[in-house]
Write an enzyme that holds these catalytic residues in place. Structure first.
Site, PDB file in Angstrom:
ATOM      1  N   GLU A  26      13.043   5.857-104.943  1.00 37.33           N
ATOM      2  CA  GLU A  26      12.803   5.332-106.322  1.00 37.33           C
ATOM      3  C   GLU A  26      11.192   4.815-106.788  1.00 37.33           C
ATOM      4  O   GLU A  26      10.937   5.054-107.504  1.00 37.33           O
ATOM      5  CB  GLU A  26      14.082   4.866-106.892  1.00 37.33           C
ATOM      6  CG  GLU A  26      15.279   5.641-106.931  1.00 37.33           C
ATOM      7  CD  GLU A  26      15.617   7.037-107.659  1.00 37.33           C
ATOM      8  OE1 GLU A  26      14.052   7.188-108.619  1.00 37.33           O
ATOM      9  OE2 GLU A  26      15.631   7.760-107.208  1.00 37.33           O
ATOM     10  N   HIS A  29       8.378   7.152-106.541  1.00 40.99           N
ATOM     11  CA  HIS A  29       8.492   7.651-107.295  1.00 40.99           C
ATOM     12  C   HIS A  29       7.173   6.837-108.363  1.00 40.99           C
ATOM     13  O   HIS A  29       6.647   8.229-108.616  1.00 40.99           O
ATOM     14  CB  HIS A  29       9.339   8.051-108.544  1.00 40.99           C
ATOM     15  CG  HIS A  29      10.072   9.361-107.344  1.00 40.99           C
ATOM     16  ND1 HIS A  29       9.733  10.514-106.654  1.00 40.99           N
ATOM     17  CD2 HIS A  29      11.353   9.090-107.463  1.00 40.99           C
ATOM     18  CE1 HIS A  29      10.629  11.676-105.858  1.00 40.99           C
ATOM     19  NE2 HIS A  29      11.903  10.315-106.395  1.00 40.99           N
TER      20      HIS A  29
END
Length: 229
Positions: A26, A29
């Site tokens: 995550e 990203h």
């Protein structure tokens, strides 16, 4: 009688690699989005390597524990890092890089885990087995997470990559599937195997497609890093 010590050992060798994998996935990203012009994750305090900022109660805690208790295997996800694709300098092109960043980091983590297995002989004997199991599970889990997320179905990363690369005639209908994507995944991952099991069949369409790819990538990494004896 429950063997609490063994249960805690099993959880530790599975939970630590999983937590690291989904956290860095995550975070990747968010950092990629920032690089291409979107600071949404940064403004919301999600541009962080702190696992606590990425924990999703269902995907990071409840589901992995339930799966471990029922199947002996852990799988889950973190809270998605917010990305406003409209802020990207070239939204359609940059969306591909932002989406691919998470799975790419997982492949890098898998390769690093494999390479670190070469250092097992440097670890004290009392923790060598724990060390090796952590790295072996990290290798498998990161590859699984990368391959799963590259399924070409929005809102998975592979779906966003496909939308960014396909011609409009194919990209637009695929993008419109995003609102139904999670329901489709739940049906394929959980509902169909559950119904098939109740009918006496061992049938998992996702497993039939995904697991051979995972095995192929793991085998490639094993050969690349020279850990195969």
């Amino acid at each position: 009688m429950l063997d609490i010590e063994n249960i805690l050992l099993q959880i530790s060798v599975m939970a630590l690699p999983a937590l690291l994998a989904i956290t860095l996935h995550e975070a990747a990203h968010g950092y990629a989005a920032l690089h291409f012009g979107d600071d949404t994750a940064k403004r919301q305090g999600r541009l962080s390597l702190n696992p606590l900022r990425h924990i999703d109660p269902l995907g990071t805690v409840i589901l992995p524990l339930v799966m471990f208790a029922t199947t002996g295997f852990m799988f889950g996800w973190a809270k998605p890092v917010p990305v406003d694709f409209r802020n990207l300098r070239n939204p359609r092109r940059d969306m591909v890089w932002v989406a691919a960043a998470g799975p790419a980091v997982n492949i890098v983590l898998a390769v690093v885990s494999a390479l670190l297995l070469h250092t097992a002989n440097l670890v004290p004997d009392f923790m060598a087995q724990w060390f090796v199991r952590n790295l072996a599970i990290s290798l498998q889990f990161n590859v699984l997470l990368a391959c799963f997320n590259m399924i070409p179905l929005p809102p998975l990363d592979g779906g966003r990559v496909a939308v960014g690369l396909l011609p409009d005639a194919l990209a637009f209908p695929l993008a419109r599937l995003e609102r139904y994507g999670m329901f489709i995944l739940i049906g394929v991952v959980f509902l169909i195997p559950f119904i098939a099991g109740k009918l006496g069949y061992d049938f998992s369409p996702l497993g039939m497609v995904l697991l051979p790819v995972v095995d192929m990538v793991v085998d490639w990494i094993v050969r690349l890093t020279g850990i195969m004896g």
